[in-house]
Design an enzyme around this catalytic site. Sequence first.
Site, PDB file in Angstrom:
ATOM      1  N   HIS A 131      -0.314   0.180  16.159  1.00  0.00           N
ATOM      2  CA  HIS A 131       0.784   0.477  15.226  1.00  0.00           C
ATOM      3  C   HIS A 131       2.146   0.382  15.905  1.00  0.00           C
ATOM      4  O   HIS A 131       3.116   0.964  15.423  1.00  0.00           O
ATOM      5  CB  HIS A 131       0.649   1.892  14.656  1.00  0.00           C
ATOM      6  CG  HIS A 131      -0.398   2.053  13.591  1.00  0.00           C
ATOM      7  ND1 HIS A 131      -1.706   1.741  13.784  1.00  0.00           N
ATOM      8  CD2 HIS A 131      -0.316   2.509  12.306  1.00  0.00           C
ATOM      9  CE1 HIS A 131      -2.402   2.004  12.687  1.00  0.00           C
ATOM     10  NE2 HIS A 131      -1.576   2.454  11.764  1.00  0.00           N
ATOM     11  N   GLU A 140       0.845  -1.196   0.000  1.00  0.00           N
ATOM     12  CA  GLU A 140       0.000   0.000   0.000  1.00  0.00           C
ATOM     13  C   GLU A 140       0.880   1.246   0.000  1.00  0.00           C
ATOM     14  O   GLU A 140       1.750   1.387   0.853  1.00  0.00           O
ATOM     15  CB  GLU A 140      -0.892  -0.009   1.255  1.00  0.00           C
ATOM     16  CG  GLU A 140      -1.886  -1.156   1.238  1.00  0.00           C
ATOM     17  CD  GLU A 140      -2.279  -1.605   2.646  1.00  0.00           C
ATOM     18  OE1 GLU A 140      -1.870  -0.950   3.623  1.00  0.00           O
ATOM     19  OE2 GLU A 140      -2.986  -2.617   2.759  1.00  0.00           O
ATOM     20  N   GLU A 145      -4.414  -6.496   2.606  1.00  0.00           N
ATOM     21  CA  GLU A 145      -3.185  -7.192   3.001  1.00  0.00           C
ATOM     22  C   GLU A 145      -3.219  -8.678   2.655  1.00  0.00           C
ATOM     23  O   GLU A 145      -2.241  -9.223   2.149  1.00  0.00           O
ATOM     24  CB  GLU A 145      -2.907  -7.014   4.498  1.00  0.00           C
ATOM     25  CG  GLU A 145      -2.336  -5.663   4.888  1.00  0.00           C
ATOM     26  CD  GLU A 145      -3.408  -4.595   5.077  1.00  0.00           C
ATOM     27  OE1 GLU A 145      -4.607  -4.907   4.892  1.00  0.00           O
ATOM     28  OE2 GLU A 145      -3.055  -3.452   5.409  1.00  0.00           O
ATOM     29  N   ASP A 169       2.001  -4.622  13.070  1.00  0.00           N
ATOM     30  CA  ASP A 169       0.709  -5.119  13.564  1.00  0.00           C
ATOM     31  C   ASP A 169      -0.167  -5.650  12.424  1.00  0.00           C
ATOM     32  O   ASP A 169      -1.043  -6.484  12.659  1.00  0.00           O
ATOM     33  CB  ASP A 169      -0.055  -4.001  14.262  1.00  0.00           C
ATOM     34  CG  ASP A 169       0.808  -3.255  15.270  1.00  0.00           C
ATOM     35  OD1 ASP A 169       0.509  -3.335  16.452  1.00  0.00           O
ATOM     36  OD2 ASP A 169       1.797  -2.607  14.850  1.00  0.00           O
ATOM     37  N   PHE A 170       0.059  -5.151  11.216  1.00  0.00           N
ATOM     38  CA  PHE A 170      -0.835  -5.512  10.110  1.00  0.00           C
ATOM     39  C   PHE A 170      -0.615  -6.941   9.615  1.00  0.00           C
ATOM     40  O   PHE A 170      -1.361  -7.423   8.764  1.00  0.00           O
ATOM     41  CB  PHE A 170      -0.687  -4.534   8.932  1.00  0.00           C
ATOM     42  CG  PHE A 170      -0.968  -3.083   9.256  1.00  0.00           C
ATOM     43  CD1 PHE A 170      -1.438  -2.693  10.515  1.00  0.00           C
ATOM     44  CD2 PHE A 170      -0.767  -2.095   8.312  1.00  0.00           C
ATOM     45  CE1 PHE A 170      -1.669  -1.360  10.821  1.00  0.00           C
ATOM     46  CE2 PHE A 170      -1.007  -0.766   8.604  1.00  0.00           C
ATOM     47  CZ  PHE A 170      -1.450  -0.390   9.855  1.00  0.00           C
ATOM     48  N   ILE A 171       0.405  -7.612  10.151  1.00  0.00           N
ATOM     49  CA  ILE A 171       0.538  -9.021   9.771  1.00  0.00           C
ATOM     50  C   ILE A 171      -0.722  -9.790  10.155  1.00  0.00           C
ATOM     51  O   ILE A 171      -1.059 -10.793   9.539  1.00  0.00           O
ATOM     52  CB  ILE A 171       1.779  -9.721  10.388  1.00  0.00           C
ATOM     53  CG1 ILE A 171       1.679  -9.807  11.911  1.00  0.00           C
ATOM     54  CG2 ILE A 171       3.067  -9.082   9.940  1.00  0.00           C
ATOM     55  CD1 ILE A 171       2.735 -10.716  12.533  1.00  0.00           C
TER      56      ILE A 171
END
Lengths: 353, 330
Positions: A157, A45, A88, A113-115
């Site tokens: 985050h 992104e 994601e 954190d976005f994993i």
Amino acid sequence: MTTASRNPLGPGTEVPGREERYRDAFQRTLRDELNRDENVYIIGEDVAGGPGREDQGIIDSWGGPFAATKGLIQDFGARRIVDTPISEAGFLGAAIGSALTGLRPVVDLMYFDFIGVAFDQIVSNASKSRYMFGGQTKIPLTMFARSGGGTGHAAQHSSNFYSILAHLPGIKVVVPSDPYSVRGLLAAAIRDDDPVMVCNHKKLINLTGFVPDEEYTIELGKGRLTRVGTDVTLVGMSWTTEVCNNAADRLKEEGISAEVVDLLSLSPLDEEIFLNSVAKTNKVVIVDEDSPRASMASEVAAVIAEKAFDSLDAPIKRVTGPHTPVPYSRDLENLFLPDEEDVIATTKKLLGA
Amino acid sequence: MAVPKEKLSWMYETMYRIRRFEERLLEETAKGNAMGVAHTSDGEEAGPTGICAHLTDTDWISSTHRGHGHCIAKGLDTKGMMAEIFGRATGLCKGKGGSMHIADFSKGMLGANAIVGAGIPLAVGAAFTAKYKQTGGVAVAFFGDGATNQGVFHESVNLASVFKLPVIFACENNHYAQSTSVEYAVPVKDIADRATSYAIPGVVVDGMDALAVYEAAGEAIARARAGEGPTLLEMKTYRYHGHFHADIPHTYRHQEEEDIWRAKDPIPHFEKTVGEQGLMEDAEFKAIRDAIETEIEEAVQFAIDSPMPDPSELYTDVYVNYSNPLQGLR
């Protein structure tokens, strides 16, 4: 600008290099790898930033948080610097599919954190495809993300739960701790044929350090000593290596000789380097910004307890964040983060000093 | 669309091979020869057959937990498949994957995937590679009706549409996600309607008619190869058996419904259509069936005669390279 300077791997050898910010060393490495191999591309992104489609006209590029990829689309084009919708699971899954079919994707997952949003693709496809298909395929996938607290990004985050990834057979995890190590580890990750997560701690991204001019890789699964000492071993990873280094320098002023082991890789894990250090110092403090339960600090402690029990003169100590999310308010966040005061206090208590 | 004679013969052979493989597998599972769980696809043969008739080894497919039909239609060896399901060293994945993870990368088969929907983005990625490297190849993601309720389905279709990738989203709507009916779980009339959100064609086709699938897939694949982007192709079909070998479907679906679908059986339907047009003779059909019977028998025997994996195989194929590997603590 090139200046002769110290060799970060040890005293005695001087190589040409430069003082460079972590973020600049990171991007220089991305550029080198993009130039080196046509199959390397970057996807995520905002990696191009806003108008990433060439048919919309490239205005400028944002290049993700901390401008990790800023400017790349101008030089490499939209074919290789690929902006995605916010998906994601979708784009990580597609990157894995492209890795299975011959490309070498470098995936920006933005914040660590976005994993969680993409986790099934990591667990079910990236980590298991080689094994469950009997070794027919390789997965030359690199993921990177910004980890850690200390910047007011708050609970969603700021995480450092890299032990979740290190736990997974099939995945490798590296935690650079300075500009030198991010260059060597990122190059090694992109050239590696297995899936690798590169964790960039946000507090490291703007730090400056010495980086050699030449291309080099740091072997995945090898730690290093950043301080040599005899009284106690401090084990750091990512930002906590910086914490350990600073604590060791201050302890030295008080006559305590601390050795600092910088893990650099969490999986594979260089057990030998910290077991050897503990064999010498007989005491160990493990410093991990993550919450303590089932953390990398726990893992290192377990290995030492199992394999170096007879070397120990005192209990293994862990200095970690508490079992809480990362708070927002500055004072609370500072309280969460293990810092050099915590390391010094724990070390002195351990030594009875 | 005129179908070449050798293609007709291949389609009949492929459907019959899938049918007999699945039927025999259920028998072998009951006997205890096949380890673990078997999800069979008999009844659904026309879909993968009609689509894969257009593909070559340089095109890719991703698959599902119910993947034997996709494997066979993509040209995977039935001996290697049966041995894999029997957990043998000679299996296509050395016995490490089993029924739900059969793959053969040399045939463009990205692997059966037992997480519902998780294989869909892999096909998108394969299509990305095809476009990146300009191979002219396409990718097909096979998935069921249930998978279209997963977020990753929607993300994948959106991504493929935005990138205009050469991928076919092939939905085998067999009307049940395990035991949950599509009428209960999907609010739109046709799953193909979901294509409108992503500005791509959504096509409904009779998934019991291999020639109808062949024609619809041909248009979608030609479109993809021409760089015009993805298509969502919904095949209305039915699985004859339960969700898995021990599932008794009569707990959630009626005999009358099964009878209606079995009356549309894709194999006799194909024989009738092709026979009436004088394109193939009964003797040709019979010769194909006889050859398949022999092949399946040989596949089972091959699997039974094959050795189990060496214990050392537990530790291999996790990574390409990994320093100081852990071999477990005990």
